[in-house]
Design a protein around this motif. Structure first.
Motif, PDB file in Angstrom:
ATOM      1  N   GLY A  59       0.823  -1.213   0.000  1.00 40.15           N
ATOM      2  CA  GLY A  59       0.000   0.000   0.000  1.00 40.15           C
ATOM      3  C   GLY A  59       0.856   1.262   0.000  1.00 40.15           C
ATOM      4  N   TYR A  60       1.891   1.290   0.826  1.00 42.75           N
ATOM      5  CA  TYR A  60       2.777   2.457   0.864  1.00 42.75           C
ATOM      6  C   TYR A  60       3.538   2.597  -0.456  1.00 42.75           C
ATOM      7  N   ILE A  61       3.984   1.483  -1.007  1.00 38.99           N
ATOM      8  CA  ILE A  61       4.704   1.532  -2.282  1.00 38.99           C
ATOM      9  C   ILE A  61       3.773   2.041  -3.382  1.00 38.99           C
ATOM     10  N   ARG A  62       2.527   1.587  -3.371  1.00 36.63           N
ATOM     11  CA  ARG A  62       1.532   2.042  -4.347  1.00 36.63           C
ATOM     12  C   ARG A  62       1.282   3.540  -4.201  1.00 36.63           C
ATOM     13  N   ASP A  63       1.216   4.032  -2.945  1.00 33.01           N
ATOM     14  CA  ASP A  63       1.001   5.460  -2.690  1.00 33.01           C
ATOM     15  C   ASP A  63       2.226   6.292  -3.047  1.00 33.01           C
ATOM     16  N   GLY A  64       3.399   5.685  -3.022  1.00 27.79           N
ATOM     17  CA  GLY A  64       4.614   6.385  -3.391  1.00 27.79           C
ATOM     18  C   GLY A  64       5.231   7.212  -2.281  1.00 27.79           C
ATOM     19  N   GLU A  65       4.732   7.070  -1.071  1.00 29.78           N
ATOM     20  CA  GLU A  65       5.287   7.805   0.073  1.00 29.78           C
ATOM     21  C   GLU A  65       4.855   7.133   1.366  1.00 29.78           C
ATOM     22  N   ILE A  66       5.513   7.513   2.456  1.00 35.67           N
ATOM     23  CA  ILE A  66       5.211   6.943   3.768  1.00 35.67           C
ATOM     24  C   ILE A  66       5.579   7.974   4.826  1.00 35.67           C
ATOM     25  N   SER A  67       4.845   7.974   5.931  1.00 38.44           N
ATOM     26  CA  SER A  67       5.201   8.877   7.023  1.00 38.44           C
ATOM     27  C   SER A  67       6.294   8.233   7.874  1.00 38.44           C
ATOM     28  N   MET A  68       6.987   9.051   8.631  1.00 36.03           N
ATOM     29  CA  MET A  68       8.057   8.546   9.492  1.00 36.03           C
ATOM     30  C   MET A  68       7.495   7.572  10.526  1.00 36.03           C
ATOM     31  N   ASP A  69       6.344   7.900  11.106  1.00 32.30           N
ATOM     32  CA  ASP A  69       5.740   7.013  12.110  1.00 32.30           C
ATOM     33  C   ASP A  69       5.319   5.677  11.498  1.00 32.30           C
ATOM     34  N   ASP A  70       4.727   5.730  10.315  1.00 31.17           N
ATOM     35  CA  ASP A  70       4.305   4.486   9.658  1.00 31.17           C
ATOM     36  C   ASP A  70       5.509   3.614   9.325  1.00 31.17           C
ATOM     37  N   ARG A  71       6.585   4.241   8.846  1.00 31.20           N
ATOM     38  CA  ARG A  71       7.791   3.467   8.530  1.00 31.20           C
ATOM     39  C   ARG A  71       8.398   2.870   9.791  1.00 31.20           C
ATOM     40  N   ARG A  72       8.406   3.640  10.872  1.00 30.40           N
ATOM     41  CA  ARG A  72       8.938   3.150  12.145  1.00 30.40           C
ATOM     42  C   ARG A  72       8.118   1.958  12.642  1.00 30.40           C
ATOM     43  N   GLN A  73       6.799   2.055  12.543  1.00 30.43           N
ATOM     44  CA  GLN A  73       5.942   0.948  12.981  1.00 30.43           C
ATOM     45  C   GLN A  73       6.150  -0.297  12.129  1.00 30.43           C
ATOM     46  N   LEU A  74       6.296  -0.115  10.826  1.00 25.78           N
ATOM     47  CA  LEU A  74       6.525  -1.256   9.942  1.00 25.78           C
ATOM     48  C   LEU A  74       7.877  -1.913  10.249  1.00 25.78           C
ATOM     49  N   HIS A  75       8.870  -1.088  10.568  1.00 27.99           N
ATOM     50  CA  HIS A  75      10.172  -1.642  10.959  1.00 27.99           C
ATOM     51  C   HIS A  75      10.064  -2.453  12.255  1.00 27.99           C
ATOM     52  N   LYS A  76       9.266  -1.969  13.190  1.00 25.51           N
ATOM     53  CA  LYS A  76       9.080  -2.695  14.449  1.00 25.51           C
ATOM     54  C   LYS A  76       8.404  -4.037  14.189  1.00 25.51           C
ATOM     55  N   TRP A  77       7.387  -4.048  13.350  1.00 27.85           N
ATOM     56  CA  TRP A  77       6.726  -5.304  12.988  1.00 27.85           C
ATOM     57  C   TRP A  77       7.723  -6.259  12.342  1.00 27.85           C
TER      58      TRP A  77
END
Length: 107
Positions: A59-77
């Motif tokens: 979904g983030y790749i499709r949108d072409g951008e990501i927020s810092m918090d979303d990226r941090r959460q995905l890294h934690k997962w």
């Protein structure tokens, strides 16, 4: 002469104890990994986490951008999946793509 014999005996004893300790730790770690990674609950959790992470990353790749918090959460997962549950690296390529995304400014 006696001092050298005592010194070498002590060094040899320490090396043997260290070797036995290492072998025991390896054996215990393997038993733990087999019992924990092999459980149905662990396998199910690992699969569910992988599915959620893949869909989220796409979904983030499709949108072409990501927020810092979303990226941090995905890294934690990803860390929990890979290190905590013994994931096999299926997410590594997707995470590399997510890391290339430009950061979205938060509102």
């Amino acid at each position: 002469m006696d001092t050298w014999v005592m010194f070498l005996s002590g060094a040899a004893g320490a090396a043997i104890c260290s070797g036995i300790s290492s072998i025991m730790q390896m054996f215990i770690r393997r038993l733990w990994e087999k019992s924990d990674k092999g459980s149905a609950q662990t396998k199910a959790l690992r699969y569910l986490m992988l599915y959620i992470m893949i869909q989220t990353a796409k979904g983030y790749i499709r949108d072409g951008e990501i927020s810092m918090d979303d990226r941090r959460q995905l890294h934690k997962w990803h860390e929990l999946y890979h290190d905590g549950l013994g994931g096999n690296g299926d997410m590594d390529k997707l995470m590399a793509e997510v890391n290339k995304l430009p950061l979205r400014l938060e509102d």
